[in-house]
Design an enzyme around this catalytic site. Structure first.
Site, PDB file in Angstrom:
ATOM      1  N   THR A  67      11.120 -40.082   0.163  1.00 54.20           N
ATOM      2  CA  THR A  67      10.180 -38.962   0.201  1.00 54.20           C
ATOM      3  C   THR A  67       8.780 -39.460   0.530  1.00 54.20           C
ATOM      4  O   THR A  67       8.588 -40.633   0.877  1.00 54.20           O
ATOM      5  CB  THR A  67      10.306 -38.118  -1.104  1.00 54.20           C
ATOM      6  OG1 THR A  67       9.493 -36.959  -0.949  1.00 54.20           O
ATOM      7  CG2 THR A  67       9.899 -38.867  -2.355  1.00 54.20           C
ATOM      8  N   LYS A  71       8.746 -41.455   4.748  1.00 53.20           N
ATOM      9  CA  LYS A  71       9.814 -40.952   5.625  1.00 53.20           C
ATOM     10  C   LYS A  71       9.760 -41.519   7.054  1.00 53.20           C
ATOM     11  O   LYS A  71      10.797 -41.707   7.680  1.00 53.20           O
ATOM     12  CB  LYS A  71       9.773 -39.423   5.689  1.00 53.20           C
ATOM     13  CG  LYS A  71      10.283 -38.746   4.437  1.00 53.20           C
ATOM     14  CD  LYS A  71      10.322 -37.245   4.646  1.00 53.20           C
ATOM     15  CE  LYS A  71      10.798 -36.512   3.428  1.00 53.20           C
ATOM     16  NZ  LYS A  71      11.018 -35.083   3.691  1.00 53.20           N
ATOM     17  N   ASP A 107      17.099 -32.890   5.816  1.00 49.88           N
ATOM     18  CA  ASP A 107      16.231 -31.703   5.732  1.00 49.88           C
ATOM     19  C   ASP A 107      16.664 -30.636   6.747  1.00 49.88           C
ATOM     20  O   ASP A 107      16.473 -29.442   6.523  1.00 49.88           O
ATOM     21  CB  ASP A 107      14.767 -32.081   5.990  1.00 49.88           C
ATOM     22  CG  ASP A 107      14.170 -32.878   4.837  1.00 49.88           C
ATOM     23  OD1 ASP A 107      14.649 -32.719   3.693  1.00 49.88           O
ATOM     24  OD2 ASP A 107      13.234 -33.663   5.074  1.00 49.88           O
ATOM     25  N   GLY A 132       2.265 -24.299  10.034  1.00 46.88           N
ATOM     26  CA  GLY A 132       2.090 -25.734   9.781  1.00 46.88           C
ATOM     27  C   GLY A 132       2.618 -26.552  10.940  1.00 46.88           C
ATOM     28  O   GLY A 132       3.504 -26.078  11.682  1.00 46.88           O
ATOM     29  N   ALA A 133       2.069 -27.747  11.102  1.00 41.72           N
ATOM     30  CA  ALA A 133       2.509 -28.614  12.210  1.00 41.72           C
ATOM     31  C   ALA A 133       2.597 -30.070  11.759  1.00 41.72           C
ATOM     32  O   ALA A 133       2.477 -30.978  12.563  1.00 41.72           O
ATOM     33  CB  ALA A 133       1.552 -28.468  13.396  1.00 41.72           C
ATOM     34  N   GLY A 135       4.727 -33.038   9.053  1.00 38.60           N
ATOM     35  CA  GLY A 135       6.077 -33.590   8.976  1.00 38.60           C
ATOM     36  C   GLY A 135       7.122 -32.551   8.597  1.00 38.60           C
ATOM     37  O   GLY A 135       8.208 -32.511   9.189  1.00 38.60           O
ATOM     38  N   ASN A 157      -0.967 -23.155  13.313  1.00 42.59           N
ATOM     39  CA  ASN A 157      -1.564 -24.231  12.521  1.00 42.59           C
ATOM     40  C   ASN A 157      -3.086 -24.113  12.522  1.00 42.59           C
ATOM     41  O   ASN A 157      -3.685 -23.651  13.486  1.00 42.59           O
ATOM     42  CB  ASN A 157      -1.153 -25.596  13.087  1.00 42.59           C
ATOM     43  CG  ASN A 157      -1.370 -26.703  12.087  1.00 42.59           C
ATOM     44  OD1 ASN A 157      -1.005 -26.571  10.928  1.00 42.59           O
ATOM     45  ND2 ASN A 157      -1.986 -27.790  12.515  1.00 42.59           N
ATOM     46  N   ARG A 158      -3.689 -24.533  11.396  1.00 42.26           N
ATOM     47  CA  ARG A 158      -5.152 -24.557  11.264  1.00 42.26           C
ATOM     48  C   ARG A 158      -5.764 -25.370  12.405  1.00 42.26           C
ATOM     49  O   ARG A 158      -6.707 -24.938  13.041  1.00 42.26           O
ATOM     50  CB  ARG A 158      -5.484 -25.177   9.897  1.00 42.26           C
ATOM     51  CG  ARG A 158      -6.943 -25.324   9.613  1.00 42.26           C
ATOM     52  CD  ARG A 158      -7.139 -25.887   8.237  1.00 42.26           C
ATOM     53  NE  ARG A 158      -6.530 -27.216   8.071  1.00 42.26           N
ATOM     54  CZ  ARG A 158      -6.591 -27.927   6.951  1.00 42.26           C
ATOM     55  NH1 ARG A 158      -7.207 -27.434   5.890  1.00 42.26           N
ATOM     56  NH2 ARG A 158      -6.034 -29.102   6.886  1.00 42.26           N
ATOM     57  N   GLY A 266      11.350 -22.413  -1.816  1.00 40.06           N
ATOM     58  CA  GLY A 266      12.018 -23.556  -1.191  1.00 40.06           C
ATOM     59  C   GLY A 266      13.058 -24.271  -2.026  1.00 40.06           C
ATOM     60  O   GLY A 266      13.561 -25.313  -1.611  1.00 40.06           O
TER      61      GLY A 266
HETATM   62  P1  ATR Z   1       3.855 -32.550   5.504  1.00 36.13           P
HETATM   63  O1  ATR Z   1       4.432 -33.844   5.963  1.00 36.13           O
HETATM   64  O2  ATR Z   1       4.195 -32.209   4.076  1.00 36.13           O
HETATM   65  O3  ATR Z   1       4.116 -31.428   6.431  1.00 36.13           O
HETATM   66  P2  ATR Z   1       1.244 -33.051   6.599  1.00 36.13           P
HETATM   67  O4  ATR Z   1       1.862 -33.835   7.704  1.00 36.13           O
HETATM   68  O5  ATR Z   1       0.007 -33.592   5.957  1.00 36.13           O
HETATM   69  O6  ATR Z   1       2.266 -32.813   5.426  1.00 36.13           O
HETATM   70  O7  ATR Z   1       0.960 -31.580   7.134  1.00 36.13           O
HETATM   71  C1  ATR Z   1       0.373 -30.604   6.342  1.00 36.13           C
HETATM   72  C2  ATR Z   1       0.316 -29.294   7.129  1.00 36.13           C
HETATM   73  O8  ATR Z   1      -0.285 -28.322   6.280  1.00 36.13           O
HETATM   74  C3  ATR Z   1      -0.537 -29.365   8.376  1.00 36.13           C
HETATM   75  O9  ATR Z   1      -0.022 -28.464   9.309  1.00 36.13           O
HETATM   76  C4  ATR Z   1      -1.904 -28.889   7.857  1.00 36.13           C
HETATM   77  O10 ATR Z   1      -2.756 -28.331   8.828  1.00 36.13           O
HETATM   78  P3  ATR Z   1      -3.730 -29.264   9.736  1.00 36.13           P
HETATM   79  O11 ATR Z   1      -2.876 -29.819  10.806  1.00 36.13           O
HETATM   80  O12 ATR Z   1      -4.778 -28.327  10.208  1.00 36.13           O
HETATM   81  O13 ATR Z   1      -4.268 -30.301   8.781  1.00 36.13           O
HETATM   82  C5  ATR Z   1      -1.461 -27.814   6.900  1.00 36.13           C
HETATM   83  N1  ATR Z   1      -2.492 -27.571   5.885  1.00 36.13           N
HETATM   84  C6  ATR Z   1      -2.831 -28.359   4.839  1.00 36.13           C
HETATM   85  N2  ATR Z   1      -3.808 -27.795   4.112  1.00 36.13           N
HETATM   86  C7  ATR Z   1      -4.107 -26.607   4.708  1.00 36.13           C
HETATM   87  C8  ATR Z   1      -5.009 -25.546   4.443  1.00 36.13           C
HETATM   88  N3  ATR Z   1      -5.823 -25.594   3.374  1.00 36.13           N
HETATM   89  N4  ATR Z   1      -5.018 -24.477   5.262  1.00 36.13           N
HETATM   90  C9  ATR Z   1      -4.195 -24.410   6.316  1.00 36.13           C
HETATM   91  N5  ATR Z   1      -3.305 -25.390   6.636  1.00 36.13           N
HETATM   92  C10 ATR Z   1      -3.259 -26.470   5.857  1.00 36.13           C
END
Ligand code: ATR
Length: 297
Positions: A67, A71, A107, A132-133, A135, A157-158, A266
């Site tokens: 985890t 990964k 997954d 989200g974008a 992992g 995605n943000r 989830g």
């Molecule tokens: P994981 O592997 O768990 O997906 P990650 O690779 O850090 O973790 O990705 C986190 C995702 O959550 C990203 O898409 C991130 O958006 P950014 O690419 O803009 O960073 C999104 N995310 C995290 N915090 C956020 C927030 N407060 N608002 C919107 N999106 C958020």
């Protein structure tokens, strides 16, 4: 559970690992079977990952779940990686066969089984929105490209360039069988993407039937946050799947429910990916209900 000289060890590596539900879930299944196995948590820092994997060979640990944050990094220490895991660029399960380590990503099966069996979506909608974008989103988008029902995916995605990059990469990987767009996560785009289904209940070319949150937004302790804040974006024909399971009902799920949309957490994804890992290690069909019960109690 009695540990003796012939106990087979499996477990999970991560950093931190103290709050993992996996030991409880896997040991419940092991107990049900009555086999001489034990599942342990191992806290492994990024600096000691290579040594931990060597230790897996040395100690003859049969299997490990992997985890956050290992990964991706773990892949280079393995002897073989499944096509699925290498397409996603992440391994969450290692199988040790007499010192030969194989990497898998369960997954993919986890999200698809959670949608099919957990959410009862035998046929997935033609259009799915993934928020989200990172992992987690990567694994989910990949999983969706393997399902023929899904024809369009929008990644919101943000940070827009990450959505665009992931969309282009995954579309190429899907050999353009699935149309994938990357867009910014803003109020107007969200409303547009989730637009209500057309007359007669059929989806319009535009309206998504399913939205999946693959960000950590809304996870404990930030329970008052949601990646989509505008309740008017939701409608009763929409299914909202949040990959978060702590809290049990996220703010996103509450907002969606307030507009009549069905929403799920989830937990089933966790259970089904764990069940698949256990099947890889043992060759037995995992007791999904026992595992679910263990993480819910
Ligand atoms: P994981 O592997 O768990 O997906 P990650 O690779 O850090 O973790 O990705 C986190 C995702 O959550 C990203 O898409 C991130 O958006 P950014 O690419 O803009 O960073 C999104 N995310 C995290 N915090 C956020 C927030 N407060 N608002 C919107 N999106 C958020």
């Amino acid at each position: 559970m009695e540990i003796d000289g012939s106990t087979t060890i499996v477990g999970v590596i991560g950093y931190p690992i103290a709050h993992s539900l996996s030991p409880r879930m896997h040991n419940a299944a092991i107990q049900t079977w009555g086999i001489n196995w034990c599942y342990l948590p191992f806290q492994v820092t990024p600096e000691s990952l290579e040594k931990a994997i060597e230790g897996m060979r040395g100690f003859g640990i049969r299997g490990l779940n992997v985890t956050v944050p290992h990964k991706q990094a773990v892949m280079r220490f393995l002897d073989w990686v499944s096509p699925e895991a290498s397409a996603i660029g992440a391994v969450n399960t290692i199988l040790n066969e007499e010192g030969r380590l194989s990497g898998y990503n369960t997954d993919v099966e986890g999200i698809l089984a959670a949608l099919r069996f957990g959410a009862g979506l035998e046929n997935l909608p033609e259009k799915v929105v993934v928020v989200g974008a990172g992992g987690a989103a990567r694994g989910i988008v990949y999983a969706l490209t393997t399902v023929t029902d899904v024809k369009h995916i929008t990644i919101l995605n943000r940070t827009i360039w990450k959505a665009e990059r992931l969309a282009a990469e995954m579309e190429k990987m899907a050999k353009e069988k699935t149309e994938i767009a990357g867009k910014e996560l803003d109020g107007e785009t969200v409303r547009d993407e989730l637009r209500e289904a057309g007359p007669g209940g059929c989806e319009t070319a535009h309206g998504a039937g399913l939205v999946i949150n693959a960000t950590p937004v809304g996870m404990y302790p930030d329970v008052d946050c949601s990646p989509i804040e505008d309740p008017s974006a939701f409608h009763p024909r929409l299914v909202v799947y949040d990959t978060i399971y702590n809290p049990e009902e996220t703010r996103l799920m509450r907002l969606a429910r307030s507009r009549g949309a069905r929403s799920l957490n989830g937990l089933n994804m966790l259970v089904y990916q764990g069940a698949k890992s256990l099947e890889i290690w043992t060759g037995r069909k995992a007791p999904v209900d026992v595992m679910r019960e263990a993480v819910m109690s």
